[in-house]
Design an enzyme around this catalytic site. Structure first.
Site, short mmCIF file in Angstrom:
data_model
loop_
_atom_site.label_atom_id
_atom_site.label_comp_id
_atom_site.label_asym_id
_atom_site.label_seq_id
_atom_site.Cartn_x
_atom_site.Cartn_y
_atom_site.Cartn_z
N ASP A 159 2.42 9.40 -5.14
CA ASP A 159 1.61 9.90 -6.06
C ASP A 159 -0.11 9.34 -5.82
O ASP A 159 -1.39 9.96 -5.76
CB ASP A 159 1.61 10.23 -7.26
CG ASP A 159 3.41 10.85 -7.87
OD1 ASP A 159 3.40 12.11 -6.75
OD2 ASP A 159 3.73 10.17 -7.69
N HIS A 187 6.85 10.12 -13.15
CA HIS A 187 6.64 10.87 -11.85
C HIS A 187 6.70 12.41 -11.67
O HIS A 187 8.19 13.17 -11.79
CB HIS A 187 7.48 10.31 -10.51
CG HIS A 187 7.30 10.82 -9.66
ND1 HIS A 187 6.16 10.90 -8.19
CD2 HIS A 187 8.65 11.60 -8.86
CE1 HIS A 187 7.03 12.04 -7.78
NE2 HIS A 187 8.08 12.40 -7.36
P1 NAI Z 1 18.53 14.03 0.23
O1 NAI Z 1 19.35 14.62 -0.43
O2 NAI Z 1 18.20 14.38 1.88
O3 NAI Z 1 19.29 12.52 0.18
C1 NAI Z 1 19.67 12.01 -1.12
C2 NAI Z 1 20.86 11.38 -0.42
O4 NAI Z 1 21.48 11.35 -1.75
C3 NAI Z 1 22.47 11.47 -0.21
O5 NAI Z 1 22.45 11.70 1.57
C4 NAI Z 1 23.50 12.17 -0.99
O6 NAI Z 1 24.75 12.15 -0.38
C5 NAI Z 1 23.17 9.96 -1.70
N1 NAI Z 1 23.30 10.67 -2.47
C6 NAI Z 1 23.68 11.77 -3.37
N2 NAI Z 1 24.53 11.25 -4.35
C7 NAI Z 1 24.54 9.45 -5.03
C8 NAI Z 1 25.40 7.81 -5.54
N3 NAI Z 1 25.91 8.44 -6.61
N4 NAI Z 1 24.94 7.04 -4.57
C9 NAI Z 1 24.86 6.88 -3.27
N5 NAI Z 1 23.73 7.97 -2.69
C10 NAI Z 1 24.02 9.22 -3.04
O7 NAI Z 1 16.91 13.87 -1.18
P2 NAI Z 1 15.51 13.16 -0.27
O8 NAI Z 1 15.25 13.98 0.63
O9 NAI Z 1 15.99 11.68 0.76
O10 NAI Z 1 15.61 12.58 -1.48
C11 NAI Z 1 15.84 11.64 -2.60
C12 NAI Z 1 15.52 11.74 -3.81
O11 NAI Z 1 13.99 11.33 -4.02
C13 NAI Z 1 15.96 12.59 -4.49
O12 NAI Z 1 15.92 12.53 -5.90
C14 NAI Z 1 14.29 13.04 -4.61
O13 NAI Z 1 13.71 14.07 -5.44
C15 NAI Z 1 13.24 11.80 -4.27
N6 NAI Z 1 11.62 11.97 -4.50
C16 NAI Z 1 11.40 10.90 -4.98
C17 NAI Z 1 9.74 11.02 -4.92
C18 NAI Z 1 9.14 10.26 -5.66
O14 NAI Z 1 8.16 10.05 -5.25
N7 NAI Z 1 9.59 9.87 -6.28
C19 NAI Z 1 8.97 11.19 -3.93
C20 NAI Z 1 9.88 12.49 -2.64
C21 NAI Z 1 12.07 12.73 -3.24
#
Ligand code: NAI
Length: 331
Positions: A159, A187
């Site tokens: 952000d 966030h």
């Molecule tokens: P994604 O769905 O592509 O990847 C998430 C991964 O986490 C998947 O491979 C899934 O199998 C895995 N996963 C689920 N439960 C798990 C567990 N208990 N232990 C280990 N792995 C587990 O999602 P993406 O796009 O990679 O985003 C990941 C997270 O980051 C989301 O929660 C999203 O909202 C968040 N995010 C945060 C941002 C920030 O600025 N703080 C910015 C963009 C995304």
């Protein structure tokens, strides 16, 4: 030669993971002379995809990469790690109540907190990326009481970088010449992107953004909402949420934390509130920080006008409410 640093990435088979692990292996996070060993954790349904990422890491022949652990076992993943980037989580699916999503993430962060507390290297630095990032970090902190609270943070650097990017676009200046924007709070769309202390390097010296932009209506309106809503705009355009920018910002967060912020520059980090700026203590809240010798400290003494005060309080109220919701999921 330096000893390798062990870096954990959870959710490593996901979108952000796929963008993040090569950056870490190239030295973007910890510096170009710091060898690394990557620990990648995901859940069993993603095990095959995770193994594919491991194969690509081998294929890329990164000189700094001294080893890869790819596992679905949290204890194996957490063992000996010096840095933990928590990207794994449970996303909100259509028709799900907020409370149900919170309950899933509370249970994930509670168990991963224990694995980290028991098995990570002493003084492990933790960055939570997965949403709800601030509250996941708070749960992790509560269930890993032996990890110092100052070692547990969440990502609001994306952000922060978005705010710098908007100012740079508006003024037609290099983004590297813009600094000291602040993201306050959660966030989420209640975050407050604050430019009251931001400056731009110009041939005539450093100038306040407020002076250069001169359009207060834009700064107090569209600028704020654009930064707040940027995540949604990316999803609309890509049909997927931000990944490369999230991964890059996660590297910025850890790099500045470990290697320090430049003199006169502050960045935004979600950290455990000590009550600074009358933000309730005990929330993970994004503040302006400087980093030195591997430790962050909240920038003190910035003036907060009435407009800003309301926005700091609004996002704090949302975080208190999220905290209550998270606790209600525990009982
Ligand atoms: P994604 O769905 O592509 O990847 C998430 C991964 O986490 C998947 O491979 C899934 O199998 C895995 N996963 C689920 N439960 C798990 C567990 N208990 N232990 C280990 N792995 C587990 O999602 P993406 O796009 O990679 O985003 C990941 C997270 O980051 C989301 O929660 C999203 O909202 C968040 N995010 C945060 C941002 C920030 O600025 N703080 C910015 C963009 C995304």
């Amino acid at each position: 030669a330096k000893d390798p640093v062990r870096v954990l990435v959870t959710g490593a088979a996901g979108q952000i993971g796929y963008a993040l692990v090569p950056m870490i292996a190239r030295g973007v996070m910890l510096g170009p002379d710091q060898p690394v060993i990557l620990h990648m954790l995901d859940i069993p349904p993603a095990a095959e995809a995770l193994n594919g990422v491991k194969m690509e890491l081998v294929d890329a022949a990164f000189p700094l990469l001294k080893g890869v652990v790819a596992t679905t076992d949290a204890v194996e993943a957490c063992t000996g790690v010096n840095v933990a980037v928590m990207v794994g989580g449970f996303p909100r699916k259509e028709g799900m109540e907020r409370k149900d999503v919170m309950a899933k993430n509370v249970s994930i962060y509670k168990s991963q907190a224990s694995a980290l507390e028991q098995h990570a290297a002493p003084n492990c630095k933790v960055l939570v990326v997965a949403n709800p990032a601030n509250t996941n970090a708070l749960i992790l902190k509560e269930f890993a009481p032996s990890i110092p609270a100052k070692n547990i943070t969440c990502l609001t650097r994306l952000d922060h970088n978005r705010a710098l990017g908007q100012i740079s676009e508006r003024l037609g200046v290099q983004v590297s010449d813009v600094k000291n924007a602040i993201i306050w709070g959660n966030h989420s769309s209640t975050q407050y992107p604050d430019v009251n202390h931001a400056t731009v390097k110009t041939p005539a010296g450093e100038k306040p953004v407020r002076e250069l932009v001169a359009d207060d209506a834009w700064l107090n309106g569209e600028f704020i909402s654009t930064v707040q809503q940027r995540g949604a705009a990316i999803i609309k355009a890509r049909k997927l949420s931000s990944a490369l920018s999230a991964a890059s910002s996660a590297c910025d967060h850890i790099r500045d934390w470990v290697l320090g912020t430049p003199e006169g520059t502050f960045v935004s980090m979600g950290v455990y509130s000590d009550g600074s700026y009358n933000v309730p203590a005990g929330l993970i809240y994004s503040f302006p920080v400087t980093c030195k010798n591997g430790e962050w400290s909240i920038v003190q003494g910035l003036s907060i006008d009435e407009f800003s005060r309301k926005k700091l309080d609004l996002t704090a109220a949302e975080l208190s409410e999220e905290k209550d919701l998270a606790y209600s999921c525990l009982s």
